[in-house]
Design a protein around this motif. Structure first.
Motif, short mmCIF file in Angstrom:
data_model
loop_
_atom_site.label_atom_id
_atom_site.label_comp_id
_atom_site.label_asym_id
_atom_site.label_seq_id
_atom_site.Cartn_x
_atom_site.Cartn_y
_atom_site.Cartn_z
N ASP A 213 38.94 11.33 5.20
CA ASP A 213 39.80 11.77 6.30
C ASP A 213 41.18 11.12 6.16
N ALA A 216 43.34 12.72 3.44
CA ALA A 216 43.83 14.01 3.92
C ALA A 216 44.93 13.82 4.96
N HIS A 326 33.99 5.93 -9.89
CA HIS A 326 32.87 6.82 -9.60
C HIS A 326 32.26 6.49 -8.23
N THR A 330 32.03 8.98 -5.10
CA THR A 330 30.75 9.31 -4.48
C THR A 330 30.73 8.90 -3.01
N ASP A 333 32.28 11.49 -1.05
CA ASP A 333 31.38 12.64 -0.91
C ASP A 333 30.29 12.37 0.13
N LEU A 334 29.76 11.14 0.09
CA LEU A 334 28.65 10.82 0.98
C LEU A 334 29.07 10.69 2.44
N SER A 336 30.60 12.47 4.33
CA SER A 336 30.40 13.68 5.14
C SER A 336 29.05 13.67 5.83
N PHE A 337 28.11 12.89 5.29
CA PHE A 337 26.73 12.95 5.77
C PHE A 337 26.28 11.72 6.54
N THR A 338 27.10 10.67 6.57
CA THR A 338 26.59 9.39 7.08
C THR A 338 26.63 9.28 8.59
N ASN A 340 28.47 7.62 10.35
CA ASN A 340 28.61 6.18 10.53
C ASN A 340 29.68 5.76 9.53
N PRO A 341 30.50 4.74 9.85
CA PRO A 341 31.43 4.28 8.81
C PRO A 341 30.63 3.86 7.58
N LEU A 342 31.12 4.24 6.42
CA LEU A 342 30.44 3.86 5.17
C LEU A 342 31.27 2.76 4.53
N GLY A 349 30.11 -4.19 -4.35
CA GLY A 349 30.48 -2.91 -4.92
C GLY A 349 29.25 -2.07 -5.11
N TRP A 350 29.36 -1.13 -6.01
CA TRP A 350 28.19 -0.31 -6.32
C TRP A 350 27.87 -0.45 -7.78
N GLU B 47 21.58 19.27 3.13
CA GLU B 47 22.83 19.14 3.87
C GLU B 47 23.96 19.21 2.85
N LYS B 68 39.04 15.15 11.28
CA LYS B 68 39.27 16.22 10.32
C LYS B 68 38.05 17.12 10.30
N TYR B 83 31.46 14.37 13.43
CA TYR B 83 31.22 12.97 13.80
C TYR B 83 32.16 12.62 14.95
N ASN B 130 26.15 6.75 14.17
CA ASN B 130 26.27 5.28 14.14
C ASN B 130 24.93 4.56 14.08
N MET B 162 21.24 8.46 7.48
CA MET B 162 21.73 7.33 6.69
C MET B 162 20.80 6.13 6.56
N VAL B 183 20.54 9.74 2.22
CA VAL B 183 21.75 8.95 1.91
C VAL B 183 21.41 7.57 1.32
N LEU B 190 22.98 3.92 -6.48
CA LEU B 190 24.30 3.57 -6.98
C LEU B 190 24.47 2.05 -7.07
N ASN B 191 23.81 1.34 -6.16
CA ASN B 191 23.87 -0.12 -6.18
C ASN B 191 22.94 -0.73 -7.22
N ARG B 225 22.21 5.84 -13.51
CA ARG B 225 22.18 5.89 -12.04
C ARG B 225 21.42 7.13 -11.57
#
Lengths: 350, 609
Positions: A213, A216, A326, A330, A333-334, A336-338, A340-342, A349-350, B47, B68, B83, B130, B162, B183, B190-191, B225
Motif C-alpha cells: 500500500d 502505491a 525475494h 513475497t 504478495d502475502l 494481501s492475505f494476512t 494483520n501487519p506483516l 529476516g527470511w 485465496e 488501497k 482490511y 489482527n 495468518m 500463510v 521462507l524462514n 524453499r
C-alpha cells in the motif's frame, strides 16, 4: 479517545526533553546537494525553536521532531545567535537549508521580521544561490512570500512542504497531517505565482499502510504532484521516539520500509515523472529504526539511493541483488492475505 | 452461501459450506496464492488476487485494505472485505471506523481492548483481522475468540487468518474456528522452518529420511524453499484430516492436548480456555458421548463434561431415601464399575451383610470426585480412562475435599465407611474425622474384604430391610435427577413407578405404561411420550415447531419456532405443536443453535403422535 490526535498526544506525554542550549542550533552540517541540476554542497541548519504548532495540540503519527524543540518560545537574540553560529561553519556552499522542526514561516514560531533578518544573514554570504525553508501550507501567505523572495534576491527562495501523501484518506487516517491535498495545492499556487521554488516531501510508509500500500501511495502521490512541485524529496519513515509509529513498532505492528521499496518507488516515480527532480535521504537507513533490508545489503542499496539523488538516473539500481529481495517481494504478495501487519524482523529476516 | 453443520465436538464443528454450486468441507484451510509457491492439488479453497475462470476450487478474493482497495474480479466466488486498517494495539476508537462487509463476508477489526462491532445480519463468514497480533498474548487471544464466537453465534463461520500451523490447527478448531489459511506455512518455509504437528524444526536440524511426505520423500532437499513450503502444506493438510476425523469421533480435545504438550504458548491458551470459559464450552458439550473420556492431563478436572458432572451431583442429585450408611469405594479401570472384578468382590461383601439396601455406595475418583453408584452408567462416569498411580496432585486433592464437603452438606448419613487405599483415605479423613476404615493394605486383599464384611454387618443390622427392586427405582430416580434436576427427576420417577428388566438395561413403568428406558450405552433415561408429559408440565426442554410440519424421523432446525435455550446436545426433548405434545426425542444441537440455525437436524425423534 476521540481521534488520532489524542492518541498521538497521549504518547507524547511520556516524552522527556533533554537540556537544550537555546543559543546553539539543534544541528548544522554540510551535505551533497543538487542545485539547478548540478552537484554541489548545501549547508543545513536546524534552528531550535518552540517547534511545530500542529504538533503541540495534535501532531503527525510519525514525527518526533518535537523532541528537539524548546518548551518555551525562543528569544530573538537566541535565534540570531544560533544563525550566527551556523554561518560560522559556512564554507562556500551554494545552498542553505534552514529547518526548524516546525514551520519557518509560522509567525508564532519565528516572528515575521525575524524571518526576514535570518534570511538576510544567509544572503550576506556571497556564493549562496538558493535558500530553502520549510512550512506547513497554512503559513504560506502571498504578500509575505513575495517580500521574503525580494529580500534574498538574487538568490532563489525555495519553500518545502511536507505533503506526505496526496491521498486525503491517508493524510487524515494514517498521518494525521491536519491539512488536505487541496490546502497543499492552494499553497503551491501562491508559491508558483510568486516565482518561488517548491519542494514537496513525500512520506514513504506511513503507519498502518502495508508495504505494498505504501509503495502505491508514494507513486500515486508523485503522479498527482508532478506538475505542481519542482522537486520531490522522499522521506522514508524512521522510528522517532515518543511517536505513534514507535508505539506500533515496539508492539511488532510496524516495520520501517524496506530499502527495496524505496528503490521501487524511485524507479516507478521516475517513470511517471522523468523530468522531475527527486531525492531521498534515508534517515537512520540500515538500522532497526530506519528503513532497512537484511543487513547484508543495506550499505550497498543505501549508496545507490544516495547516488540516485545526485545523478537522477535509475540506472544506479541495475544489478542490485540480494537474497532478501525475494523475501521482500513475497512479503508484499502475502500482505494481501494476512489481515494483520506483516513484520519481517531485522535480525532474522527470511 | 449455505452452511450446514454435520458434526459437533464442544465448540468445534465440521460441516459443508456451499457457494456458487461449489461445496467445501469445513473446517478448512484457505490456500493463499503466493507467486512462486504452487497450491497443493488438495486445496479446495483458494485465496487469490487474480481469480481464474472455471476453477474447481472455491476462489476467494481479498479486496486490499481501506488504504488501497482492490477492484472485484468477477471470476471470484467470494470476496473478503478490505482490511480495516488499524492494528490490534490501537484503541477502540480506531476499530469502530471503516467498512466491514462485502456481501456475506464480514471483517472484524481485532483489538486488544476486545471491542467487537455490530455484525450485519447478512454476514455468513466473519474474519477476525489482527488475529496474529492477538495470538501472541494468550489470555487476550482466548478472550477475543470466545467473545467473538459468542457474538457471531452458530450459523456464521469464523475465519482466523495468518496463524494456523500443523501444531495449533486442532486448537484453533477446538476454539471454534471454521476457516484458517496457509500463510504461516509459507512464512515458516521462507524462514527455513519445517512444520510438524509436534512443532517446528529449522531445516539444518532435520535429518534426511525423517519426513516421508511427498514433498520431502527421496529428495530431502531442504535448500529449496519450495520444498519447505510444500512440506508445510502437506503437514497442514494431514493435520486437517486428523482434526476432521477427531470431530466426528468426539475426540478432538485429545488431539489438541497431544499437540499442546510440546508448546507452552499453546498449552497456556488451552488452560485459560478450560479454566475461564466453562459456560462457553459446557453449553456446547453433549450430555453423553460414545467416545471414552481420556483424562491423562492434570487439567482434566476443568473439562466441561467433568465439571458439569460434579456440579450436577452436588446440585441436582439426592441420595436414595433408605440409604443410611455411606460406603466410599475406589474406582476400577473397567466401566461401569460394577462390572469390574474388584467391585464384584465389594458387592458380594455388601450383599452378604444382610441389608445392602441401607448402604449407599459412592466411588471416590479423579477427575469426577464422587460418583454415586446410581450414576455409574452416566457419562463420563460410565466411560472414562485415567492413569492410575496412587499419587494425587494437590488440585485433585482439593477437588475431592470440596466435593466431599459439598456432597455431605446435602446428603446426610449416620455412618461413613471408607474402603479406600491409604493415599485416598487420608484425603477423606481430613474432611470426615470419624470415618470408619475397612481397608487393610489393598482394597481387594482378604483382610480388607473380611473387614469390610464385618463392619458392614455391624452397622446395617440396626436398620429395617430395604428391598432390591426399590434400589432400581432409586437408580432410575437418581439418573432422572442428574438429567432434569432434583424436583422434576423425582416427579418423573415417583414412588408409584415399577421396574421391568434388570440392571443395566431396564424400563420404568407407571400405571402399566412405559415412562422411560435406561440402557448401558446411553446411561440416561430415554423417555416415552408419557414420560415426556412430565417434562411438558414442568416446561422443560421444550421445542416448539411449525404446525405445518409432521416430522417423523427428525425435526430440522428450520422448522423450529422456538426452543428452550438451556437445552444441550443429547438432552431429552419434548416437541410441541400448537402447545400440544407432538413427539419426544433427543437434542442434536443445543437450544441456542436450534433457535438460530436454518439448516441441520435439531431433534432426533424417538416417538411421535
Amino acid at each position: 479517545m476521540s481521534d488520532i490526535g489524542e492518541f498521538v498526544q497521549q504518547i507524547k506525554k511520556n516524552s522527556r526533553r533533554k537540556n537544550q542550549n537555546p543559543n546553539k542550533p539543534a544541528g548544522c552540517w554540510s551535505e551533497d546537494d543538487l542545485i539547478n541540476g548540478r552537484k554541489t554542497k548545501s549547508l543545513v541548519v536546524i534552528l531550535r525553536t518552540s517547534g511545530c504548532r500542529w504538533s503541540r495540540y495534535s501532531g503527525c503519527t510519525m514525527c518526533g521532531y518535537f523532541n528537539d524543540s524548546l518548551e518555551k518560545p525562543v528569544e530573538r537574540g537566541q535565534l540570531l545567535a544560533q544563525m550566527r553560529y551556523a554561518l560560522s561553519l559556512y564554507k562556500n556552499e551554494q545552498g542553505i537549508k534552514i529547518f526548524t522542526s516546525g514551520s519557518f514561516l509560522d509567525g508564532e514560531e519565528i516572528p515575521y521580521d525575524l524571518q526576514v533578518d535570518l534570511l538576510k544573514q544567509c544572503v550576506q554570504k556571497v556564493g549562496v544561490k538558493k535558500v530553502s525553508v520549510e512550512s506547513r501550507p497554512e503559513f504560506i501567505k502571498k504578500e509575505k512570500i513575495a517580500n521574503l523572495r525580494d529580500v534574498i534576491e538574487p538568490a532563489t527562495l525555495e519553500v518545502s512542504i511536507g505533503l506526505e501523501s496526496a491521498d486525503d484518506k491517508v493524510l487524515r487516517g494514517a498521518v494525521n497531517k491536519g491539512f488536505t491535498f487541496k490546502d497543499y495545492e492552494k499553497a503551491v499556487d501562491i508559491l508558483k505565482k510568486e516565482g518561488v521554488l517548491v519542494k514537496t516531501y513525500v512520506l514513504i510508509k506511513p503507519p498502518f499502510l502495508s508495504e505494498g500500500d505504501a509503495i502505491a501511495d508514494s507513486v500515486n502521490t508523485v503522479k498527482k504532484i508532478k506538475e505542481l512541485t519542482d522537486t520531490v524529496s522522499f522521506n522514508p519513515v524512521s522510528v522517532h521516539r515518543n511517536t505513534l509509529v514507535e508505539y506500533l513498532w515496539k508492539r511488532g505492528e510496524y516495520r520501517p520500509p524496506w530499502l527495496w521499496s524505496i528503490v521501487e518507488i524511485l524507479k516507478r516515480s521516475k517513470e511517471v515523472a522523468p523530468d522531475l527532480e527527486m531525492k531521498c535521504d534515508v534517515t537512520g537507513g540500515g538500522t532497526r529504526r530506519g528503513a532497512h533490508n537484511c543487513r547484508a545489503c543495506d550499505a550497498q542499496v543505501l549508496d545507490a539511493i544516495r547516488r540516485f539523488s545526485l545523478e537522477q538516473d535509475t540506472g544506479v539500481f541495475n544489478g542490485l541483488e540480494c537474497q532478501c529481495k525475494h523475501t521482500w517481494k513475497t512479503s508484499i504478495d502475502l500482505e494481501s492475505f494476512t489481515y494483520n501487519p506483516l513484520v519481517v524482523e531485522y535480525e532474522k529476516g527470511w | 452461501m449455505r452452511f450446514e453443520v454435520k458434526h459437533r465436538d464442544t465448540a468445534a464443528r465440521s460441516g459443508i459450506l456451499q457457494s456458487n454450486d461449489k461445496k467445501v468441507e469445513t473446517p478448512n484451510i484457505i490456500f493463499v496464492s503466493a507467486p512462486g509457491f504452487d497450491i497443493p492439488s488438495a486445496a479446495k479453497m483458494v485465496e487469490t488476487v487474480l481469480p481464474e475462470k472455471d476453477s474447481d476450487a472455491l476462489q476467494i478474493q481479498p479486496l486490499g485494505s481501506i488504504w488501497k482497495k482492490i477492484e472485484k474480479n468477477e471470476n471470484a466466488d467470494l470476496f473478503i472485505p478490505p482490511y480495516p486498517g488499524y492494528p490490534a494495539s490501537m484503541s477502540t476508537f480506531f476499530h469502530k471506523t471503516g467498512e466491514h462487509a462485502e456481501g456475506e463476508w464480514f471483517v472484524v477489526s481485532g483489538n486488544t481492548e476486545g471491542f467487537i462491532p455490530e455484525i450485519s445480519e447478512k454476514a455468513r463468514v466473519v474474519t477476525l483481522a489482527n488475529v496474529f497480533s492477538l495470538f501472541q498474548k494468550s489470555s487476550v487471544f482466548v478472550e477475543n475468540i470466545v467473545k467473538l464466537r459468542e457474538k457471531i453465534g452458530y450459523s456464521r463461520l469464523l475465519h482466523l487468518p495468518m496463524i494456523a500451523t500443523p501444531q495449533n490447527l486442532a486448537f484453533l478448531v477446538y476454539m471454534g474456528a471454521d476457516l484458517v489459511d496457509s500463510v504461516s506455512a509459507v512464512t515458516a518455509g521462507l524462514n527455513g522452518y519445517l512444520l510438524f504437528p509436534e512443532g517446528a524444526y529449522y531445516k539444518d536440524e532435520v535429518e534426511k529420511g525423517i519426513c516421508l511426505c511427498p514433498a520431502c520423500n527421496g529428495k530431502w532437499d531442504y535448500t529449496s524453499r519450495e520444498t519447505l513450503v510444500q512440506h508445510n502444506y502437506n503437514m497442514l493438510l494431514k493435520e486437517l484430516s486428523l482434526v476432521r476425523m477427531a470431530i466426528k469421533k468426539g475426540r478432538l480435545r485429545e488431539l489438541v492436548e497431544t499437540r499442546a504438550v510440546s508448546s507452552p504458548a499453546l498449552m497456556e491458551k488451552l488452560r485459560i480456555l478450560h479454566k475461564n470459559h466453562y459456560s462457553f464450552l459446557e453449553k456446547r458439550t453433549p450430555l453423553t458421548k460414545t467416545a471414552t473420556l481420556i483424562a491423562t492431563s492434570r487439567d482434566a478436572i476443568y473439562y466441561p463434561e467433568v465439571k458439569r458432572f460434579r456440579e450436577r451431583v452436588l446440585k441436582w442429585y439426592r441420595k436414595p431415601e433408605g440409604a443410611r450408611v455411606l460406603l466410599l469405594l475406589p474406582c476400577s479401570a473397567r466401566k461401569p464399575y460394577s462390572s469390574s472384578k474388584s467391585h464384584r468382590v465389594f458387592r458380594d461383601a455388601l450383599r452378604s451383610s444382610g441389608n445392602p439396601g441401607v448402604v449407599h455406595e459412592v466411588i471416590v475418583t479423579s477427575p469426577l470426585g464422587l460418583v454415586p453408584r446410581e450414576l455409574e452408567l452416566v457419562y463420563p462416569a460410565g466411560r472414562y480412562d485415567i492413569p492410575v498411580t496412587n499419587h494425587w496432585y494437590e488440585d485433585e486433592k482439593r477437588m475431592i475435599e470440596e466435593m466431599i464437603e459439598g456432597y455431605l452438606q446435602r446428603n446426610r448419613y449416620d455412618t461413613v465407611i471408607s474402603h479406600l487405599p491409604e493415599e485416598l483415605h487420608e484425603i477423606v479423613k481430613g474432611r470426615i474425622p470419624d470415618v470408619v476404615s475397612t481397608c487393610v493394605n489393598h482394597p481387594t486383599s482378604h483382610e480388607s474384604i473380611d473387614k469390610l464384611g464385618d463392619i458392614l454387618r455391624e452397622y446395617v443390622t440396626k436398620y429395617a430391610h430395604v428391598g432390591s427392586r426399590a434400589r432400581l427405582v432409586g437408580v432410575a430416580r437418581c439418573i432422572a435427577q442428574y438429567q432434569f434436576g432434583e424436583i422434576l427427576g423425582s416427579r418423573l420417577v415417583s414412588d408409584e413407578v415399577s421396574i421391568v428388566g434388570s440392571y443395566p438395561s431396564f424400563k420404568v413403568v407407571k400405571d402399566g405404561e412405559q415412562v422411560a428406558a435406561i440402557s448401558r450405552e446411553r446411561g440416561l433415561l430415554s423417555l416415552t411420550l408419557k414420560g415426556g408429559e412430565t417434562l411438558v408440565s414442568a416446561k422443560k426442554n421444550m421445542v416448539f415447531i411449525d404446525k405445518d410440519f409432521q416430522p417423523k424421523g427428525s425435526v430440522l432446525s428450520v422448522g423450529v419456532e422456538s426452543a428452550d435455550a438451556n437445552i444441550i446436545i443429547e438432552d431429552e426433548i419434548v416437541v410441541l405443536q400448537d402447545d400440544e405434545l407432538y413427539a419426544v426425542g433427543v437434542a442434536r444441537m443445543n437450544g441456542e443453535e436450534m433457535n438460530e440455525m436454518k439448516t441441520g437436524e435439531a431433534v432426533r425423534i424417538r416417538h411421535h403422535r
